[in-house]
Scaffold this motif. Structure first.
Motif, PDB file in Angstrom:
ATOM      1  N   ARG A   1      -0.444  73.984  48.990  1.00  0.00           N
ATOM      2  CA  ARG A   1       0.609  73.016  48.679  1.00  0.00           C
ATOM      3  C   ARG A   1       0.530  72.647  47.209  1.00  0.00           C
ATOM      4  NH1 ARG A   1      -2.141  70.428  53.057  1.00  0.00           N
ATOM      5  NH2 ARG A   1      -1.054  70.749  55.024  1.00  0.00           N
ATOM      6  N   THR A   2       1.689  72.379  46.663  1.00  0.00           N
ATOM      7  CA  THR A   2       1.731  71.857  45.297  1.00  0.00           C
ATOM      8  C   THR A   2       2.821  70.811  45.225  1.00  0.00           C
ATOM      9  OG1 THR A   2       1.863  72.452  42.964  1.00  0.00           O
ATOM     10  CG2 THR A   2       3.320  73.648  44.438  1.00  0.00           C
ATOM     11  N   LEU A   3       2.579  69.802  44.422  1.00  0.00           N
ATOM     12  CA  LEU A   3       3.575  68.728  44.249  1.00  0.00           C
ATOM     13  C   LEU A   3       4.125  68.839  42.836  1.00  0.00           C
ATOM     14  CD1 LEU A   3       3.123  65.025  45.324  1.00  0.00           C
ATOM     15  CD2 LEU A   3       4.031  65.588  43.083  1.00  0.00           C
TER      16      LEU A   3
ATOM     17  N   THR B   1      11.002  64.562  43.274  1.00  0.00           N
ATOM     18  CA  THR B   1       9.692  65.175  43.431  1.00  0.00           C
ATOM     19  C   THR B   1       9.671  65.939  44.750  1.00  0.00           C
ATOM     20  OG1 THR B   1       8.823  63.192  42.365  1.00  0.00           O
ATOM     21  CG2 THR B   1       7.207  64.659  43.329  1.00  0.00           C
ATOM     22  N   ALA B   2       8.920  67.021  44.777  1.00  0.00           N
ATOM     23  CA  ALA B   2       8.867  67.826  46.008  1.00  0.00           C
ATOM     24  C   ALA B   2       7.464  68.388  46.202  1.00  0.00           C
ATOM     25  CB  ALA B   2       9.868  68.972  45.927  1.00  0.00           C
ATOM     26  N   VAL B   3       7.164  68.645  47.460  1.00  0.00           N
ATOM     27  CA  VAL B   3       5.950  69.378  47.792  1.00  0.00           C
ATOM     28  C   VAL B   3       6.373  70.744  48.310  1.00  0.00           C
ATOM     29  CG1 VAL B   3       4.059  69.546  49.454  1.00  0.00           C
ATOM     30  CG2 VAL B   3       4.426  67.424  48.211  1.00  0.00           C
TER      31      VAL B   3
ATOM     32  N   LEU C   1      -4.334  66.884  44.725  1.00  0.00           N
ATOM     33  CA  LEU C   1      -3.345  66.405  45.681  1.00  0.00           C
ATOM     34  C   LEU C   1      -4.049  65.605  46.780  1.00  0.00           C
ATOM     35  CD1 LEU C   1      -0.315  66.915  45.624  1.00  0.00           C
ATOM     36  CD2 LEU C   1      -0.649  68.748  47.273  1.00  0.00           C
TER      37      LEU C   1
ATOM     38  N   ARG D   1      -0.074  62.954  43.782  1.00  0.00           N
ATOM     39  CA  ARG D   1      -0.784  63.778  42.803  1.00  0.00           C
ATOM     40  C   ARG D   1      -1.557  62.814  41.906  1.00  0.00           C
ATOM     41  NH1 ARG D   1       2.941  67.699  39.480  1.00  0.00           N
ATOM     42  NH2 ARG D   1       2.747  66.144  37.825  1.00  0.00           N
TER      43      ARG D   1
ATOM     44  N   GLN E   1       7.405  67.652  40.047  1.00  0.00           N
ATOM     45  CA  GLN E   1       8.569  66.827  39.757  1.00  0.00           C
ATOM     46  C   GLN E   1       9.665  67.714  39.188  1.00  0.00           C
ATOM     47  OE1 GLN E   1       7.649  62.883  37.828  1.00  0.00           O
ATOM     48  NE2 GLN E   1       5.796  63.973  37.287  1.00  0.00           N
TER      49      GLN E   1
ATOM     50  N   VAL F   1       5.208  59.717  44.551  1.00  0.00           N
ATOM     51  CA  VAL F   1       4.789  60.097  45.898  1.00  0.00           C
ATOM     52  C   VAL F   1       5.870  60.954  46.559  1.00  0.00           C
ATOM     53  CG1 VAL F   1       5.783  57.988  46.856  1.00  0.00           C
ATOM     54  CG2 VAL F   1       3.971  59.145  48.110  1.00  0.00           C
ATOM     55  N   VAL F   2       5.436  61.832  47.451  1.00  0.00           N
ATOM     56  CA  VAL F   2       6.390  62.594  48.270  1.00  0.00           C
ATOM     57  C   VAL F   2       6.101  62.300  49.733  1.00  0.00           C
ATOM     58  CG1 VAL F   2       7.125  64.884  49.010  1.00  0.00           C
ATOM     59  CG2 VAL F   2       6.683  64.461  46.596  1.00  0.00           C
ATOM     60  N   ARG F   3       7.131  61.854  50.444  1.00  0.00           N
ATOM     61  CA  ARG F   3       7.010  61.610  51.883  1.00  0.00           C
ATOM     62  C   ARG F   3       7.887  62.628  52.594  1.00  0.00           C
ATOM     63  NH1 ARG F   3       7.117  56.557  49.391  1.00  0.00           N
ATOM     64  NH2 ARG F   3       5.405  55.179  49.994  1.00  0.00           N
ATOM     65  N   THR F   4       7.322  63.321  53.550  1.00  0.00           N
ATOM     66  CA  THR F   4       8.096  64.369  54.209  1.00  0.00           C
ATOM     67  C   THR F   4       8.636  63.864  55.544  1.00  0.00           C
ATOM     68  OG1 THR F   4       6.320  65.317  55.521  1.00  0.00           O
ATOM     69  CG2 THR F   4       6.477  66.042  53.230  1.00  0.00           C
TER      70      THR F   4
ATOM     71  N   HIS G   1       9.528  70.286  50.708  1.00  0.00           N
ATOM     72  CA  HIS G   1       9.810  68.917  51.161  1.00  0.00           C
ATOM     73  C   HIS G   1      10.236  68.113  49.940  1.00  0.00           C
ATOM     74  CE1 HIS G   1       7.656  69.791  54.932  1.00  0.00           C
ATOM     75  NE2 HIS G   1       6.720  70.348  54.189  1.00  0.00           N
TER      76      HIS G   1
ATOM     77  N   GLU H   1       5.128  74.201  50.126  1.00  0.00           N
ATOM     78  CA  GLU H   1       4.055  74.778  50.944  1.00  0.00           C
ATOM     79  C   GLU H   1       4.279  76.272  51.058  1.00  0.00           C
ATOM     80  OE1 GLU H   1       2.560  72.630  54.582  1.00  0.00           O
ATOM     81  OE2 GLU H   1       4.536  71.693  54.371  1.00  0.00           O
TER      82      GLU H   1
ATOM     83  N   ASP I   1      11.304  64.630  48.318  1.00  0.00           N
ATOM     84  CA  ASP I   1      11.231  63.214  48.648  1.00  0.00           C
ATOM     85  C   ASP I   1      12.622  62.592  48.549  1.00  0.00           C
ATOM     86  OD1 ASP I   1       9.232  60.876  49.072  1.00  0.00           O
ATOM     87  OD2 ASP I   1      10.662  60.166  47.570  1.00  0.00           O
TER      88      ASP I   1
ATOM     89  N   GLU J   1       9.328  70.372  36.207  1.00  0.00           N
ATOM     90  CA  GLU J   1       7.921  70.786  36.053  1.00  0.00           C
ATOM     91  C   GLU J   1       7.677  72.176  36.624  1.00  0.00           C
ATOM     92  OE1 GLU J   1       4.896  66.992  36.251  1.00  0.00           O
ATOM     93  OE2 GLU J   1       5.346  68.071  38.072  1.00  0.00           O
TER      94      GLU J   1
END
Lengths: 272, 678
Positions: free
Chosen positions: B280-282, B271-273, A128, A169, B284, A158-161, B264, B275, B266, B287
């Motif tokens: 943290r992990t990202l 897709t998400a992160v 990441l 990733r 889709q 991409v993820v934008r918060t 979070h 925490e 997007d 997944e």
């Protein structure tokens, strides 16, 4: 901060790993011992050795008072207060040499971590990449873009918060010392990624804060930049006979230098 | 040595002395020599001989066919009842339940008629608590023990100097101390102390009433006010908050330690992160994340961190949120309680394989049963378990050396036969459709069970490639499978027949809520196959005299075996066995008085198993749990495949225990009832 990191990198990149990074034992044994010796020399010439010897004797005397007059509570209290006072004086005598020693010792230990604390990612690894914007610039998250180096691919969108963090990733397809280019508005920020190959100095994170002093393998982020940090997960390098990781190497080098200084104290005729 | 030297009196004396010394050495060296090529056992839970034979005949299991040609393939007698914890305990100890004391998944406490897990003995005194600044420190808490008696075969082998490694053996949690390297499987708890509680974070109503997992209803917030909601905050429950619970107190929903979770999403991509606990992990949509290690603080200032691992599955991120979190597993990096013996064995596995499912039955069947997962979601998760299993078998093979004894376990076929049988009966080509059959999913998944058999076949192929040729290779299963189309509410049947009496004004109820009039009840069911008399002097409110017990059991047997399904007239119960006739050993008295062996297609309902008395006696099984084996042992034998020719058949699980010991030249222990098959 940046100048300090640059100077320490120039010096220690030249000194460390004379036989390559596959032999950490040489540097992890030699440099902490030398650091202990240098500390002794600094102590000898920078500190007031006479005053330190004097105050140590005074502390010993007050300890003896407590032992001899333990039945006299007023004397015990008085001696205890005097010990506290003398200890303060003792610490103050040590401050100057400690201040003198801090920059080189810090640089030496941090550079040991930088050279031996981390391992390159394996080919095929997925990590990441995380960029944090200054809260005042969080609205720029939508304008952040990533240029991938050859040998690295994007593994997910991409993820934008909402609070100005951007995550990618990324997948290491080929070995190499890759460099990402991250555009934030008009500014470009680079971030390295060591993949595959031999053990070497590994880029870890770029920071805008003073913590950047701990990560000299890449330039600190300028203080007026909208970016607070750029990080990429980094593997800890297992060291067979030494404590590994950031904490392990820092503790090891500090402990060995203290032991060396204690052992060689009589040789150099130093009191501390 | 020349013949001349050997004939010399002194040389002969020395030679004789050496022979005597070697012979007199403890059996250890002889055991090692006897089994010098070693044994490798592949335990395949639930593999059925009829399905296996069909697939072999169709050329779909070439490795099984090849091995059967070189050695032997036959059916293997299972336990009575044919339940996994019972059957594996038979194999582990070489005893029947009367010896090892595991009679069912569920036992009963005669003091209050409540159901108990069979894994650990009932706790009579949970100890007391020392209160200090709002915290409760347990004093005199009993040590958690495994309820299984007898001596595992691996302990006998280790005593004879054989190196043993056992991976994921069912029923070994809590881990009994052992010199053998043993990783427990089925029965190993999650961090909550249960068998796996999932968490679903969603902003959509879940239709299932009383789902087995935690459903956290969340709101997706629009923190940056751009009109697109993107941020979710919630919590993940970890272990019980032990230091705020009285000893023995069962935690309520709010008495678990928690960790904050932030998601979070997007605004532009699916897709998400996520925490949690500084990690943290990202991921889709669609997944699974990698494992994240999560620490829960049982005491302030990090004085007692409890480590677990969790992975997330982004079922749907937009427009609705359905984010699934696996049960929090004990972390193999620093398990909160021992999951291997010796404790260090888990480190060796973790150093090689990284994080893995430590929960005993990691297949998330509850999510599928609750309708939280569909078949595709479920199979995706099963794929993760298969990766773990294959890595673990690779590790076992890497570490296997000539002379060793190694056991590896595969859970796939058992769980998938339970869950996917409804899509198409792999055993009976002309079987009617299962009550839970749904055309839309059945067409896609009709051959899934078959594919799991083929995967086991491929695993066998890779095992054979890496094993020394003369190693004794045994592939065995604990039981086979049958469809589960109709469920009997045994306690309702007992009520209707007058053996079980409810308190006045009640027709339905639960044992645990004291709805049964025990002063008039003569028999009750608990567990999947257990039927108990309410015996005076044994049960707390027993009324059946010992002198009348035999006659009452006879009545129950005749009546149950004569019972016919009102829908179709089929036989529901194939055979009812008396515990006294089928169990031998010191612990036989702990078992049920009667063991109900259901006919194929039938089984006891979950409700009755746990002591519920329902209105209906028998009904269709509409659950996705559609295949079963909790029947008469004769209709669900397991398989035995090995690379040796056998002269006879008709063997059972306890015979394998004797075989392993005999292979190393070791006599079976007193109480072991099997005979070597070789």
């Amino acid at each position: 901060m940046q100048l300090y990191n640059q100077i320490s990198s120039v010096i220690f990149d030249a000194l460390y790993a004379p036989f390559g990074h596959d032999f950490p034992a040489f540097d992890l044994l030699l440099w902490p011992v030398l650091m202990g010796v240098v500390a002794l020399i600094v102590f000898k010439y920078v500190s007031n050795q006479g005053a330190i010897a004097r105050v140590k004797k005074q502390i010993a005397m007050h300890l003896l008072e407590i032992r001899l007059f333990s039945h006299d509570i007023r004397q015990v209290l008085k001696s205890t207060l005097q010990i506290v006072g003398k200890n303060t004086i003792y610490v103050s005598h040590n401050l100057l040499p400690m201040i003198v020693m801090l920059p080189p010792m810090g640089a030496l230990m941090v550079q040991l971590v930088t050279h031996y604390g981390y391992a390159p990612s394996e080919v095929g690894a997925v990590e990441l990449l995380h960029l944090e914007l200054d809260p005042a610039s969080a609205q720029l998250a939508g304008d952040v873009s990533l240029k991938l180096p050859a040998g690295v691919s994007l593994d997910a969108p991409v993820v934008r918060t909402a609070d100005g963090q951007v995550y990618w990733r990324v997948r290491a397809d080929q070995p190499g010392d890759h460099v990402f280019e991250i555009a934030v508005g008009d500014e470009i920020f680079e971030k390295g990624w060591a993949v595959g190959g031999e053990a070497r100095k590994i880029p870890v994170k770029r920071l805008r804060s003073a913590e950047a002093l701990l990560y000299p393998s890449e330039p600190a982020i300028p203080s007026d930049a909208p970016v607070v940090s750029i990080e990429l997960e980094t593997l800890t390098r297992p060291l067979a006979f030494f404590p590994d990781g950031e904490g392990g190497i820092l503790l090891w080098s500090f402990g060995v230098s203290i032991l060396a200084a204690l052992a060689l104290k009589p040789v150099f005729g130093v009191t501390f | 040595m020349s013949p001349r030297t050997a004939q010399h009196p002194i040389a002969r004396t020395i030679l004789l002395a050496i022979v005597c010394v070697v012979w007199l050495l403890p059996g250890v060296s002889r055991a090692r020599a006897a089994g010098e090529s070693g044994v490798f056992i592949v335990g395949v839970d639930g593999m059925d001989p009829i399905i296996t034979q069909r697939l072999m005949d169709e050329g779909k299991m070439p490795n099984f066919t090849k091995l059967a040609g070189e050695g032997t393939f036959q059916s293997l007698g299972t336990a009575n009842p044919p339940q996994s914890p019972v059957a594996w305990s038979n194999f582990v100890t070489g005893m029947n339940p009367g010896g090892h004391g595991i009679f069912d998944f569920i036992h009963r406490d005669p003091a209050n008629y409540h159901p108990l897990s069979s894994a650990t003995p009932a706790v009579e005194d949970p100890g007391s608590g020392f209160h200090f600044f709002g915290y409760v420190f347990p004093v005199g808490a009993p040590e958690m023990k495994n309820n299984r008696g007898g001596t595992p075969w691996w302990d006998v082998l280790v005593d004879h100097d054989v190196d043993v490694e056992v991976y994921r053996i069912p029923g070994n949690f809590p881990n009994p101390p052992s010199e053998a390297k043993v990783l427990g499987g089925m029965g190993t708890v999650d961090l909550r102390g249960g068998f796996g509680t999932y968490t679903l974070y969603t902003d959509t109503v879940v239709e299932k009433k009383n789902p087995k997992g935690d459903v956290e209803y969340v709101t997706v917030h629009d923190l940056d006010l751009d009109g697109v909601p993107e941020t979710v905050t919630s919590t993940l429950r970890g272990p019980p908050d032990t230091f705020h619970l009285e000893p023995g107190e069962i935690p309520t929903a709010n008495q678990y330690l928690t960790q904050g979770v932030t998601v979070h999403i997007d605004g532009d991509t699916d897709t998400a992160v996520i925490e949690i606990a500084g990690q943290r992990t990202l991921i889709q949509q669609g997944e699974w994340s990698e494992w994240l290690e999560v620490s829960f603080d049982a005491l302030p200032m990090g004085l007692m961190p409890v480590a677990g691992t969790v992975r997330f599955y982004a079922m749907e991120l937009r427009p609705k949120l359905r984010l699934y979190a696996s049960p929090v597993n004990l972390s193999p990096a620093s398990p909160a309680m021992p999951i291997t013996s010796p404790d260090e064995f888990v480190d060796e596995i973790y150093q090689n394989n990284g994080f893995f499912y430590t929960q005993g039955l990691p297949e998330e069947t509850d999510a599928l049963k609750d309708g939280v997962f569909d078949d595709d979601d479920y199979l995706k998760q099963v794929g993760l378990i298969q990766q773990d299993t294959h890595r673990m078998i690779d590790l076992a093979l890497d570490r296997f050396e000539t002379g060793d004894a190694t056991f590896v376990y595969l859970s796939d076929i058992d769980l998938q036969s339970h869950m996917l049988w409804r899509h198409g009966d792999p055993k009976h080509a002309d079987a009617p459709r299962h009550p839970a059959y749904r055309r839309d999913s059945a067409e896609k998944h009709a051959h899934d069970i078959e594919n799991f058999y083929r995967d086991v076949d491929a695993t066998l192929g890779s095992v054979r490639k890496r094993l020394p040729k003369d190693t004794l290779l045994i592939v065995m299963s604990d039981h086979g499978f049958q469809p589960f189309t109709r469920e009997l509410h045994l306690n309702a049947w007992l009520r209707n027949k007058g053996y079980l009496v409810m308190k006045s004004g009640k027709k339905t109820g639960y044992f645990v809520t004291d709805d049964v009039d025990w002063s008039k009840t003569r028999a009750y069911g608990l567990g999947f196959n257990g039927l108990y008399l309410n015996l005076a002097g044994r049960e707390a409110q027993g009324i059946v005299d010992a002198a009348d017990a035999d006659e009452l059991m006879g009545q129950l047997i005749r009546s149950l075996e004569a019972y016919r399904d009102p829908d179709g007239g089929g036989r529901v119960v194939r055979r009812v066995a008396r515990g006294s006739e089928i169990y031998t050993g010191d612990r036989a008295v702990e078992g049920p008085d009667l063991v109900v062996g259901y006919e194929k297609g039938y089984g006891c309902s979950d409700e009755s198993t746990l002591g519920e008395v329902t209105e209906w006696v028998i009904e269709d099984n509409e659950s996705r749990w559609s295949g079963n084996h909790l029947m008469d042992p004769e209709v669900v034998p397991g398989i035995l495949l090995l690379n040796r020719k056998l002269a006879s058949d008709g063997h059972d699980l306890t015979d394998l225990t004797a075989t392993v010991l005999s292979y190393y030249g070791i006599e079976k222990l007193p109480g072991m009832i099997g005979e070597p098959v070789l």
